[in-house]
Design a protein around this motif. Structure first.
Motif, mmCIF file in Angstrom:
data_model
loop_
_atom_site.group_PDB
_atom_site.id
_atom_site.type_symbol
_atom_site.label_atom_id
_atom_site.label_comp_id
_atom_site.label_asym_id
_atom_site.label_seq_id
_atom_site.Cartn_x
_atom_site.Cartn_y
_atom_site.Cartn_z
ATOM 1 N N HIS A 178 0.823 -1.187 0.228
ATOM 2 C CA HIS A 178 0.030 0.111 -0.128
ATOM 3 C C HIS A 178 0.972 1.210 0.167
ATOM 4 O O HIS A 178 2.190 1.055 0.556
ATOM 5 N N LEU A 179 0.389 2.341 -0.666
ATOM 6 C CA LEU A 179 1.154 3.584 -0.488
ATOM 7 C C LEU A 179 0.993 3.992 0.941
ATOM 8 O O LEU A 179 -0.094 3.786 1.367
ATOM 9 N N PRO A 180 2.018 4.705 1.451
ATOM 10 C CA PRO A 180 1.562 5.393 3.013
ATOM 11 C C PRO A 180 0.308 6.336 2.851
ATOM 12 O O PRO A 180 0.283 7.200 1.914
ATOM 13 N N ARG A 218 6.051 -4.316 -7.171
ATOM 14 C CA ARG A 218 5.044 -4.469 -5.938
ATOM 15 C C ARG A 218 3.731 -5.279 -6.200
ATOM 16 O O ARG A 218 3.444 -5.391 -7.255
ATOM 17 N N PRO A 219 3.155 -5.692 -4.968
ATOM 18 C CA PRO A 219 1.826 -6.278 -5.261
ATOM 19 C C PRO A 219 0.721 -5.537 -5.998
ATOM 20 O O PRO A 219 0.867 -4.245 -6.129
ATOM 21 N N SER A 220 -0.275 -6.036 -6.679
ATOM 22 C CA SER A 220 -1.140 -5.217 -7.242
ATOM 23 C C SER A 220 -1.722 -4.067 -6.527
ATOM 24 O O SER A 220 -2.142 -3.150 -7.235
ATOM 25 N N ALA A 224 -2.398 -0.222 -7.838
ATOM 26 C CA ALA A 224 -3.692 0.305 -7.969
ATOM 27 C C ALA A 224 -3.818 1.611 -7.157
ATOM 28 O O ALA A 224 -4.455 2.500 -7.765
ATOM 29 N N GLU A 225 -3.046 1.754 -6.192
ATOM 30 C CA GLU A 225 -3.382 2.975 -5.373
ATOM 31 C C GLU A 225 -2.373 3.931 -5.924
ATOM 32 O O GLU A 225 -2.657 5.185 -5.851
ATOM 33 N N THR A 239 -3.153 3.950 -17.612
ATOM 34 C CA THR A 239 -3.541 2.630 -17.598
ATOM 35 C C THR A 239 -2.709 1.674 -16.610
ATOM 36 O O THR A 239 -1.387 1.818 -16.577
ATOM 37 N N THR A 240 -3.364 0.747 -16.149
ATOM 38 C CA THR A 240 -3.052 -0.284 -15.191
ATOM 39 C C THR A 240 -2.228 -1.449 -16.115
ATOM 40 O O THR A 240 -2.953 -2.006 -16.988
ATOM 41 N N ALA A 241 -1.158 -2.099 -16.123
ATOM 42 C CA ALA A 241 -0.631 -2.967 -16.759
ATOM 43 C C ALA A 241 0.188 -4.267 -15.785
ATOM 44 O O ALA A 241 0.350 -4.015 -14.344
#
Length: 258
Positions: A178-180, A218-220, A224-225, A239-241
């Motif tokens: 997760h982002l801080p 990093r984890p998905s 995403a964050e 876009t997410t890849a």
């Protein structure tokens, strides 16, 4: 989460106290009791506060526990509980971006180090450290096979612990999922600067494409964050890849990372 005294104290290990924050509180209790009872010795203080006399003895003789010393340094540096809308919070979040994207915090000493890249110069990284009030030096510049790093010359351990209290990981960053949360606590312009710094460190350009690829191991959930932050601060397409993000040429121009 902004760095707090409690969060900072918990970056310190302790053989006696499972929660180092309790050590800080006990130390403060001892010092307050001694101030109110200046003739009391270690046995009396220990009995009054239900603490071992030998532990009290050192604190009465001006031995300062490491987490207390760290908290005092962080207070002197204005790193604890900064105003989310203020300059120090902005400076800490900017430095956090450099560390997350282009640096590391070793678990053995907590001194943050940031590596320059194609888009991010050593001078810019030094400026980020100096913005929080810390001078720097360059390490490994002439060492073959080692990445050049910018590191603080003073109070680096406490600064690194403050960044960890904000959500930065120690050691390998690949497990950071997760982002801080502090990224969402600061004003949008600071969040935009965070995103720009991150992309400038991690962005890859392709000769045959106008897009910028942000490679993130990093984890998905982290990816995403990161995209949520980019979507919040720019209007153009992201876009997410697999293992990263793709930023359109228009989005790169809008963010200022062409």
């Amino acid at each position: 989460m902004e760095p707090t005294a409690k969060a900072l104290s918990r970056t310190y290990g302790d053989r006696v106290y499972p929660d180092p924050w309790e050590k800080v509180l006990d130390y403060r209790r001892v010092r307050e009791y001694a101030a109110e009872h200046p003739t009391a010795g270690r046995v009396r203080v220990g009995r009054a506060l239900d603490l071992p006399a030998e532990r009290v003895r050192g604190w009465l003789e001006d031995v300062v526990p490491d987490p207390v010393r760290g908290i005092n340094t962080a207070i002197d540096r204005s790193w604890l509980d900064p105003d989310p809308d203020g300059e120090m919070a902005a400076a800490l979040v900017d430095l956090l971006a450099h560390v997350l994207a282009g640096g590391s915090i070793p678990a053995d000493n907590y001194v943050p180090a940031v590596t320059p890249g194609e888009r991010v110069s050593a001078a810019e990284i030094r400026a980020a450290f100096e913005r929080v009030g810390v001078e720097t030096r360059t390490r490994n510049a002439d060492t073959p096979g080692r990445a050049t790093e910018v590191v603080p010359t003073c109070d680096g351990t406490v600064l690194g612990r403050c960044l960890v209290a904000m959500g930065a990981p120690t050691g390998a960053k690949t497990s950071l999922d997760h982002l801080p949360a502090v990224v969402w606590d600061v004003p949008r312009p600071v969040r935009r600067s965070f995103a720009r710094t991150y992309v400038r460190h991690r962005g890859l350009d392709y000769a045959d494409k106008s897009t910028t690829r942000v490679q993130v191991e990093r984890p998905s959930s982290f990816i995403a964050e990161l995209r949520e932050v980019l979507d919040d601060v720019i209007d153009e397409r992201v876009t997410t890849a697999d293992a990263g993000l793709t930023i359109s040429a228009a989005a790169a121009r809008e963010l200022g990372v062409e």
